[in-house]
Design a protein around this motif. Structure first.
Motif, PDB file in Angstrom:
ATOM      1  N   GLY A 140       0.980  -0.883  -0.185  1.00  0.00           N
ATOM      2  CA  GLY A 140       0.027  -0.178  -0.184  1.00  0.00           C
ATOM      3  C   GLY A 140       1.126   1.202   0.268  1.00  0.00           C
ATOM      4  O   GLY A 140       0.641   1.803  -0.573  1.00  0.00           O
ATOM      5  N   SER A 141       2.216   1.027   0.954  1.00  0.00           N
ATOM      6  CA  SER A 141       2.513   2.219   0.907  1.00  0.00           C
ATOM      7  C   SER A 141       3.399   2.597  -0.605  1.00  0.00           C
ATOM      8  O   SER A 141       3.447   3.690  -0.610  1.00  0.00           O
ATOM      9  CB  SER A 141       2.963   2.446   2.229  1.00  0.00           C
ATOM     10  OG  SER A 141       3.218   2.474   3.273  1.00  0.00           O
ATOM     11  N   ALA A 142       4.235   1.659  -1.364  1.00  0.00           N
ATOM     12  CA  ALA A 142       4.792   1.357  -2.135  1.00  0.00           C
ATOM     13  C   ALA A 142       3.844   2.360  -3.685  1.00  0.00           C
ATOM     14  O   ALA A 142       4.429   3.634  -4.198  1.00  0.00           O
ATOM     15  CB  ALA A 142       5.160   0.304  -2.724  1.00  0.00           C
ATOM     16  N   VAL A 165      -5.047   7.880  -3.909  1.00  0.00           N
ATOM     17  CA  VAL A 165      -4.230   8.059  -2.640  1.00  0.00           C
ATOM     18  C   VAL A 165      -5.333   7.801  -2.087  1.00  0.00           C
ATOM     19  O   VAL A 165      -4.897   6.765  -0.821  1.00  0.00           O
ATOM     20  CB  VAL A 165      -3.946   9.367  -2.999  1.00  0.00           C
ATOM     21  CG1 VAL A 165      -3.171   9.948  -1.285  1.00  0.00           C
ATOM     22  CG2 VAL A 165      -2.579  10.297  -4.714  1.00  0.00           C
ATOM     23  N   GLY A 166      -6.901   7.978  -1.568  1.00  0.00           N
ATOM     24  CA  GLY A 166      -7.556   8.181  -0.912  1.00  0.00           C
ATOM     25  C   GLY A 166      -7.847   6.198  -0.067  1.00  0.00           C
ATOM     26  O   GLY A 166      -7.677   5.299   0.746  1.00  0.00           O
ATOM     27  N   VAL A 167      -7.846   5.592  -1.392  1.00  0.00           N
ATOM     28  CA  VAL A 167      -8.152   3.960  -1.125  1.00  0.00           C
ATOM     29  C   VAL A 167      -6.615   3.333  -0.756  1.00  0.00           C
ATOM     30  O   VAL A 167      -6.898   2.557  -0.111  1.00  0.00           O
ATOM     31  CB  VAL A 167      -8.183   3.598  -2.967  1.00  0.00           C
ATOM     32  CG1 VAL A 167      -8.891   1.758  -2.908  1.00  0.00           C
ATOM     33  CG2 VAL A 167      -9.667   3.901  -2.771  1.00  0.00           C
ATOM     34  N   LEU A 168      -5.199   3.175  -1.109  1.00  0.00           N
ATOM     35  CA  LEU A 168      -4.297   3.301  -1.069  1.00  0.00           C
ATOM     36  C   LEU A 168      -3.982   3.772   0.362  1.00  0.00           C
ATOM     37  O   LEU A 168      -3.217   2.838   1.356  1.00  0.00           O
ATOM     38  CB  LEU A 168      -2.709   3.381  -1.626  1.00  0.00           C
ATOM     39  CG  LEU A 168      -3.260   2.288  -3.425  1.00  0.00           C
ATOM     40  CD1 LEU A 168      -2.667   3.474  -3.985  1.00  0.00           C
ATOM     41  CD2 LEU A 168      -3.042   1.471  -3.132  1.00  0.00           C
ATOM     42  N   GLY A 169      -4.349   4.738   0.608  1.00  0.00           N
ATOM     43  CA  GLY A 169      -3.597   5.295   2.050  1.00  0.00           C
ATOM     44  C   GLY A 169      -4.759   4.355   3.119  1.00  0.00           C
ATOM     45  O   GLY A 169      -4.758   4.188   3.894  1.00  0.00           O
ATOM     46  N   ALA A 170      -6.092   4.123   2.320  1.00  0.00           N
ATOM     47  CA  ALA A 170      -6.681   3.582   3.931  1.00  0.00           C
ATOM     48  C   ALA A 170      -6.257   1.977   3.232  1.00  0.00           C
ATOM     49  O   ALA A 170      -7.395   1.555   5.078  1.00  0.00           O
ATOM     50  CB  ALA A 170      -8.076   3.051   3.200  1.00  0.00           C
ATOM     51  N   LEU A 171      -5.994   1.043   2.985  1.00  0.00           N
ATOM     52  CA  LEU A 171      -5.268   0.076   2.712  1.00  0.00           C
ATOM     53  C   LEU A 171      -3.912  -0.057   4.142  1.00  0.00           C
ATOM     54  O   LEU A 171      -4.054  -1.024   4.532  1.00  0.00           O
ATOM     55  CB  LEU A 171      -4.844  -0.151   1.645  1.00  0.00           C
ATOM     56  CG  LEU A 171      -3.907  -1.601   1.876  1.00  0.00           C
ATOM     57  CD1 LEU A 171      -5.016  -3.041   1.564  1.00  0.00           C
ATOM     58  CD2 LEU A 171      -3.364  -1.922   0.256  1.00  0.00           C
ATOM     59  N   MET A 172      -3.400   0.698   3.606  1.00  0.00           N
ATOM     60  CA  MET A 172      -1.933   0.665   4.946  1.00  0.00           C
ATOM     61  C   MET A 172      -2.402   1.699   6.433  1.00  0.00           C
ATOM     62  O   MET A 172      -1.527   0.689   7.199  1.00  0.00           O
ATOM     63  CB  MET A 172      -1.001   1.501   4.400  1.00  0.00           C
ATOM     64  CG  MET A 172      -0.718   3.126   3.703  1.00  0.00           C
ATOM     65  SD  MET A 172       0.384   3.704   2.960  1.00  0.00           S
ATOM     66  CE  MET A 172      -0.362   5.061   3.524  1.00  0.00           C
TER      67      MET A 172
END
Length: 416
Positions: free
Chosen positions: A295-297, A322-329
């Motif tokens: 998620g961070s990468a 960006v929001g979706v990936l931020g929610a993952l990590m």
């Protein structure tokens, strides 16, 4: 798990407590982010000029977050309770916002306004950090509980950006009055939530250190905490970057007003909020490593992409990603802190996470603003997103070793 009086907590009690604590976290983040869309306008009311004034207005709050997160967490561990401390901290934050609003137009020197801002931040971080610690005290899985904390954080920031933009249309200090009211309600609401302290709370081990020393001692005792703390730092660096540099970029590059800027920020915050809980549950099933590292990468690369998107619709699409990936990590990173923290130091460990994140937010505001001023907005986006991407690559071996060495099933999956 039982409350402080020894009465066992049933499922309905746990759900009620989680909801009440999530509402406290939501109120704190909503109050905080109401200020962001027009922070340059607010700084101007106090006589601040140029990029430096809004940068300092944001930065001084997060400097206070770094300084005071540890003392609040350590005090709660020593006392073995959260509820009354959350109420005191939220009430102090409400008073700070109200004093800031009343200071507008009085001719108070800008440095005095910054001192008020620091006091407000020092109180506010207590309410935020201890409400999250109280959620961590609940049963049901760290990923689940931190997912609930994450969705409250995300919803607060998601609604704060567009609502703050609209409040600025009414007046530069209106968001401050609204923030004061929100924290006053949070102070009252926190008193109805019973403490459910873990077994080690209030123990001799919890009394050994105080303030920043508790965070440093926690890192000495549990060096693995440095890994999620590093991710907290760089994750919030990008948040601080968007709060200041992103806001200025959207307004200057596309000619957007505070209201439209708030809506564009909401394109990130809405999915970031809504997906925290399911992704927190996912981290309980698959472990913390994959959501944090992958998620961070990907998150870092998409942040860079925001700065190169040529139109507002494309920027909005990138902000959603960006929001979706931020929610993952995000919930996986915070759950990893709780996984690694002992019961006698959970409040201090969560405070350390918040302090690292606040330091990152401060760096994002200062470094992002400096890079943008010297080299332009696109260079600033590359620095912010590239930092996240490089950390994910550099920390992957440490994350893998952490899972193997800890022996905790929650790190790789199968935890409860």
């Amino acid at each position: 798990m039982s409350d402080a009086s020894g009465v066992p907590a049933g499922p309905d009690d746990e759900r009620r407590d989680r909801l009440a604590l999530a509402l406290v976290v939501y109120a704190v983040l909503l109050a905080q982010t109401l200020v962001y869309p027009g922070v340059d306008l607010l700084a101007g009311v106090y006589g601040g000029e140029g990029v430096a004034a809004p940068t300092l207005f944001l930065a001084v709050e997060f400097a206070a977050f770094v300084a005071f997160a540890g003392p609040w967490g350590t005090l709660s561990d020593r006392m073995g309770e959260r509820r009354r401390l959350v109420a005191v901290a939220a009430a102090g934050g409400a008073a700070g916002y109200l004093l800031l609003a009343l200071a507008a137009g009085t001719g108070l020197p800008f440095w005095s306004v910054l001192a008020l801002r620091a006091a407000q931040g020092g109180a506010t971080v207590g309410a935020l950090s201890l409400a999250i610690s109280a959620l961590a005290d609940r049963s049901g899985g760290n990923g689940r509980n931190m997912g609930i904390a994450g969705i409250a954080i995300g919803l607060g920031t998601a609604t704060g950006a567009p609502l703050g933009g609209q409040l600025y249309e009414l007046g530069a200090t209106v968001p401050l009055y609204a923030a004061a009211g929100l924290l006053a309600v949070a102070a009252a609401g926190s008193l109805v939530t019973p403490d459910r302290p873990p077994a080690g709370a209030g123990s001799e081990a919890a009394r050994r250190h105080g303030g920043l020393s508790s965070i440093l001692a926690g890192l000495r005792d549990r060096e693995d905490l440095a890994v999620p703390y590093a991710f907290a730092f760089v994750d919030r660096l990008t948040a601080g970057f968007f709060a200041l540099v992103g806001t200025l970029y959207f307004r200057e590059a596309f000619g957007l007003g505070p209201g439209a800027t708030g809506l564009l920020l909401a394109a990130f915050f809405a999915p970031f909020a809504l997906l925290q809980y399911p992704f927190g549950l996912l981290s309980d099933r698959v472990g913390r490593v994959a959501p944090v590292a992958a998620g961070s990468a990907a998150y870092g690369l998409v942040v860079v992409g925001v700065g190169f998107a040529p139109t507002v619709p494309l920027v909005a699409v990138a902000m959603v990603a960006v929001g979706v990936l931020g929610a993952l990590m995000a919930p996986a990173t915070l759950a990893l802190v709780v996984d690694l923290a002992g019961e006698d130091g959970r409040g201090a460990a969560v405070a350390g996470f918040n302090a690292a994140g606040s330091l990152g937010f401060l760096a994002g505001s200062l470094v992002g603003g400096a890079v943008a001023a010297e080299f332009g907005f696109r260079a600033a986006f590359v620095v912010a997103g590239g930092s996240e991407f490089l950390l994910a690559l550099a920390a992957l071996p440490a994350l893998v070793r952490l899972g193997r060495r800890s022996g905790r099933t929650a790190v790789f999956g199968g935890g409860d």
